[in-house]
Design a protein around this motif. Structure first.
Motif, mmCIF file in Angstrom:
data_model
loop_
_atom_site.group_PDB
_atom_site.id
_atom_site.type_symbol
_atom_site.label_atom_id
_atom_site.label_comp_id
_atom_site.label_asym_id
_atom_site.label_seq_id
_atom_site.Cartn_x
_atom_site.Cartn_y
_atom_site.Cartn_z
ATOM 1 N N SER A 136 -0.791 6.583 -3.776
ATOM 2 C CA SER A 136 -1.288 5.624 -2.775
ATOM 3 C C SER A 136 -2.823 5.600 -2.764
ATOM 4 O O SER A 136 -3.440 4.558 -2.560
ATOM 5 C CB SER A 136 -0.755 5.980 -1.390
ATOM 6 N N GLN A 137 -3.432 6.756 -3.005
ATOM 7 C CA GLN A 137 -4.916 6.790 -3.016
ATOM 8 C C GLN A 137 -5.466 6.018 -4.195
ATOM 9 O O GLN A 137 -6.488 5.351 -4.094
ATOM 10 C CB GLN A 137 -5.405 8.229 -3.083
ATOM 11 N N GLN A 140 -5.296 2.384 -3.399
ATOM 12 C CA GLN A 140 -6.390 1.998 -2.493
ATOM 13 C C GLN A 140 -7.689 1.824 -3.265
ATOM 14 O O GLN A 140 -8.472 0.925 -2.982
ATOM 15 C CB GLN A 140 -6.561 3.063 -1.406
ATOM 16 N N ARG A 143 -7.747 -1.427 -4.764
ATOM 17 C CA ARG A 143 -8.034 -2.450 -3.734
ATOM 18 C C ARG A 143 -9.523 -2.471 -3.387
ATOM 19 O O ARG A 143 -10.085 -3.493 -3.041
ATOM 20 C CB ARG A 143 -7.199 -2.175 -2.481
ATOM 21 N N ASP A 144 -10.165 -1.310 -3.481
ATOM 22 C CA ASP A 144 -11.606 -1.226 -3.205
ATOM 23 C C ASP A 144 -12.404 -2.117 -4.147
ATOM 24 O O ASP A 144 -13.452 -2.641 -3.781
ATOM 25 C CB ASP A 144 -12.096 0.224 -3.351
ATOM 26 N N ARG A 214 -6.854 3.295 5.851
ATOM 27 C CA ARG A 214 -6.507 4.006 4.617
ATOM 28 C C ARG A 214 -5.458 5.087 4.897
ATOM 29 O O ARG A 214 -4.514 5.245 4.133
ATOM 30 C CB ARG A 214 -7.756 4.642 3.994
ATOM 31 N N ASP A 217 -2.212 3.390 5.337
ATOM 32 C CA ASP A 217 -1.698 2.950 4.029
ATOM 33 C C ASP A 217 -0.996 4.085 3.310
ATOM 34 O O ASP A 217 0.072 3.925 2.739
ATOM 35 C CB ASP A 217 -2.867 2.490 3.133
#
Ligand code: ATP
Length: 614
Positions: A136-137, A140, A143-144, A214, A217
Motif C-alpha cells: 500500500s505504501q 501511495q 499516487r504521489d 495515507r 489508505d
C-alpha cells in the motif's frame, strides 16, 4: 517541488561523487525530470507573454467603443474593430492551446520520468528493503507522482503564468485611468498578503490531513487484502471499528480543512467584488472631476479583474502546492535509498552449483541475530534438507544462500564467485527459488509460464509442467494452458499454484534450486512424485529444501539443522533424523505414484534440465 524547478545556479551544491554513489542511483531522477519539464515550462512562460498582451484587447476594445463608436457614431470603425478583435481572439485561442499543451508535456515529463524511476528503484531494491515497506505504501508513492504532476498542470501553474498579464494590466491602468491605480495596488497588496497567510494555514493543516489520509489508505488496503480471511475467521467487527474510527478522524480533519479553503476562496470572491465597487466609486469621482472618461472606467473594470484574478487564484491553489511539496519530499527520500547494483556485462561461465557460506552472520534491521558465523559447504549436486523449529532461521538461511539477503558479516559463494557482486536478476539464472508463499500473476497460465523463460519451446513447457505434476490438472481445465488465472492465482487451489510455481522454477533451469517448504499444500501422491523428481534433478543440480516433513528430509543426502541459536549443525540423515524426529527414516512412498499426482509416468525427469538448457 519548487526547489527542483529553480534555475540551476539557485540549486544547492551538487553532491560529491562519493555522496552520489552512496545514495540510490535514482536519487537524481526528480531533478532530471524537473529539468526536462523546465524546458516545456519555459516555452509555456514565453507563450504567456503574447497571451497576456492579447488579454488586454477586450478592455482596449471597450475603451474604443465608448470613446469612438458611441461618442462619434462610427459604425465602420466598430465593424473594423470587431473584425480585428475576432482575428486576435483566433490567435489567442491558438496560443492558449499551445501553452496548455506545453504544460501537459511538462506534467507528462514528470510523470513518465519519476514513475519509471520509482518502478525501477522498487524492483531493484534488495529483498530485505522490500519487506520493510508494504504494497500500500508503494501504491501511495505512485499516487504521489500524480500530485507532483498536478501542481505543474493545474491552476497554480496557470495563475503563475498569468502574473505578467497582471503587470501589463497595471501599466495600462496607469496610462488610461491613473486615479484608480492606487485602489488596485492596495487590492493587490491585500489579496497577496491574504494568499500568503492562508497558504501558511492551509500548508500546515494540509500536511496533517495528508498524513491521516495515507494512514487510512494503508488501513483500507490491509482490510481489502484480508477480506477473505476476515470472512473465514468471522472477526470483521473489530477491524471494521478500527477502520471506521480512522476514517471518521480523517473525514473530520478533511472537512475542517476544506472549510478553511472554501472560506479563503469565498473571501477572495467577495474581496474582488468589493474592490470592483471601490474602483467604480473612485472612477466615478475621477470622471466627475474630468480626470478620466467613462470609457476608461469601463475598460479599467475589466483590467482590474485581469490584474487581481491571478493573485486571488494563488490563494485557492496553495493546497495543491503543499501536497505536491510533501509528495516530492517523500519521493525524493525513497529514490535516495540504495538499490542493487546493475548487472555486469561480462558473461561468466555457468557455475556447477557449489554453495559456500564463509563465516556468514545475518542480523535483521531490528538487531535480531538469526545466524552467527556460519560456515557451510553445499554441493555441487545432491539433495540437501534444511531443518529446524519454527522461527529458527531456515528461510533466512535459504535467502542468504539464494543471494536474496546479503550477510551482515562473512561471505557467500557460488563456485568461486562471491554472491555479493551479482544483482538478483543475474543470480536468478543460477540460483532458482520456490518461495514459501506463491504468487501468480493474473492472465493465461501459458503466459505465466513463458514469463520466466520466453525462449522455452512448447515441448519444454509441457515437460516442465509434467515434472512439476501440473500438466494433468492444467490439461483438464476447459481452456487448458490458455485458462485465465485471477490476481495472485485466484481460481486455483494452493497445491495447484505450488505445482505451477515449481514448473516455472524448472523452466529457468538454474544450477541450484532452493525450495522453501515445497511439499506444503501437496497431497500424499503429489509429495511422493515431487520427491522422485527432486532426487532425479539432484543428480546434476544442487537441490536445497527447507522442510518440516520427515518424508522430504528422509529423501535428502545431507541435513542442515538450524538450531535457532545462530548456529547450524550438519550431518547425514542416519545421524541427524533420529535426533530431530525421533525416528531414522520415513517411508518415501516411491511406489504406486499415479500419473495425475506428480511427474507423468512417461516423463524422463532426468533428461529435463539438460533439455531445458539446450
Ligand atoms: N523481515 C524480517 N524482519 C525482522 N525479523 C524477521 C524478518 N523475517 C523473519 N524474521 C525473524 O527471524 C527469525 C527467523 O525467521 P525465518 O523465517 O527464517 O524462520 P523459519 O525457520 O523459516 O521459520 P518457519 O519454520 O516458521 O518458516 C524469526 O524469529 C522471525 O521472526
Amino acid at each position: 517541488m519548487i526547489k527542483y524547478l529553480l534555475p540551476s545556479r539557485l540549486l544547492p551544491q551538487q553532491p560529491s561523487e562519493q555522496e552520489a554513489a552512496a545514495a540510490g542511483v535514482y536519487a537524481g531522477a526528480i531533478a532530471t525530470a524537473c529539468h526536462s519539464a523546465w524546458q516545456h515550462l519555459r516555452r509555456a512562460a514565453w507563450l504567456s507573454l503574447p497571451i497576456s498582451l492579447l488579454g488586454l484587447l477586450p478592455s482596449i476594445f471597450l475603451l474604443q467603443v465608448y470613446n469612438r463608436v458611441i461618442a462619434r457614431g462610427g459604425t465602420a470603425t466598430l465593424t473594423a474593430m470587431v473584425a480585428g478583435v475576432l482575428c486576435f481572439l483566433g490567435i489567442e485561442w491558438w496560443l492558449r492551446r499551445r501553452r496548455a499543451r506545453a504544460l501537459r508535456e511538462a506534467g507528462a515529463a514528470i510523470d513518465h520520468d519519476v514513475s519509471q524511476a520509482l518502478m525501477h528503484s522498487m524492483l531493484q531494491r534488495p529483498l530485505l528493503a522490500l519487506e520493510q515497506r508494504p504494497a500500500s505504501q508503494w501504491l501511495q508513492l505512485f499516487r504521489d507522482v500524480g500530485a507532483m504532476r498536478a501542481s505543474i498542470t493545474g491552476g497554480l501553474a496557470s495563475a503563475m503564468l498569468d502574473l505578467p498579464m497582471a503587470l501589463l494590466a497595471l501599466i495600462v491602468i496607469g496610462i488610461i485611468a491613473w486615479p484608480v491605480l492606487p485602489v488596485i495596488l492596495v487590492a493587490m497588496l491585500i489579496l497577496g498578503v491574504l494568499a500568503w497567510w492562508w497558504a501558511d494555514e492551509v500548508r500546515s493543516g494540509r500536511v496533517e490531513e495528508i498524513a491521516q489520509a495515507r494512514s487510512l489508505d494503508r488501513n483500507t488496503a490491509e482490510v481489502c487484502n484480508a477480506r477473505a480471511t476476515l470472512k473465514v475467521l468471522g472477526y470483521d467487527t473489530a477491524v471494521r471499528q478500527t477502520w471506521q474510527s480512522g476514517y471518521d478522524h480523517w473525514l473530520a480533519e478533511s472537512f475542517a480543512k476544506n472549510g478553511e479553503l472554501e472560506n479563503a476562496r469565498e473571501a477572495s470572491h467577495i474581496l474582488l467584488t468589493f474592490f470592483s465597487i471601490a474602483v467604480i466609486t473612485v472612477g466615478a469621482i475621477a470622471i466627475n472631476a474630468q480626470w478620466m472618461s467613462i470609457g476608461s472606467l469601463m475598460a479599467v473594470n475589466l483590467l482590474a479583474s485581469k490584474a487581481l484574478a491571478p493573485i486571488a487564484q494563488l490563494a485557492g491553489n496553495w493546497r495543491s502546492l503543499a501536497r505536491s511539496n510533501e509528495a516530492t519530499q517523500r519521493l525524493q527520500a525513497v529514490l535516495e535509498e540504495p538499490v542493487e547494483q546493475a548487472s555486469q556485462d561480462l558473461q561468466l561461465p555457468r557455475p556447477k552449483g557449489r554453495l559456500r557460506l564463509d563465516q556468514a552472520s545475518f542480523h535483521y534491521p531490528d538487531g535480531r541475530a538469526t545466524l552467527e558465523q556460519v560456515s557451510l559447504d553445499i554441493g555441487p549436486g545432491g539433495l540437501h534438507a534444511i531443518l529446524g523449529r519454527n522461527g529458527a532461521g531456515k528461510s533466512t538461511l535459504a535467502k542468504l544462500l539464494a543471494g536474496l539477503y546479503r550477510p551482515t558479516e562473512g561471505r557467500v559463494f557460488i563456485d568461486e564467485y562471491d554472491l555479493a557482486q551479482f544483482p538478483r536478476a543475474t543470480l536468478g539464472q543460477w540460483v532458482g527459488c520456490l518461495a514459501q508463499q506463491v504468487y501468480w500473476f493474473s492472465g493465461p497460465i501459458i503466459d505465466g509460464l513463458r514469463m520466466v523463460n520466453p525462449e522455452a519451446t512448447d515441448q519444454q513447457i509441457v515437460t516442465a509442467t509434467q515434472l512439476a505434476g501440473a500438466h494433468a490438472f492444467v490439461s483438464r481445465l476447459p481452456q487448458g494452458y490458455q485458462s485465465v488465472v485471477g490476481e495472485g492465482g485466484a481460481g486455483l487451489s494452493a497445491g495447484e499454484l505450488r505445482k505451477l510455481a515449481l514448473a516455472q522454477l524448472f523452466l529457468r533451469n538454474p544450477s541450484v534450486l532452493i525450495l522453501d517448504e515445497p511439499s506444503n499444500d501437496l497431497d500424499f501422491d503429489s509429495e511422493t512424485a515431487l520427491l522422485q523428481t527432486l532426487r532425479q534433478i539432484a543428480r546434476r543440480h544442487t537441490v536445497i529444501v527447507v522442510t518440516h516433513s520427515l518424508r522430504v528430509a528422509s529423501a535428502a543426502q545431507h541435513i542442515y539443522h538450524v538450531r535457532g541459536d545462530g548456529h547450524v549443525e550438519q550431518g547425514g540423515p542416519q545421524q541427524m533424523l533420529p535426533r530431530l524426529f525421533g525416528t531414522a527414516r520415513a517411508a518415501t512412498g516411491d511406489s504406486g505414484v499415479s500419473a495425475e499426482a506428480g511427474a507423468d509416468a512417461d516423463t524422463d525427469a532426468d533428461t529435463l534440465p539438460r533439455e531445458l538448457a539446450a
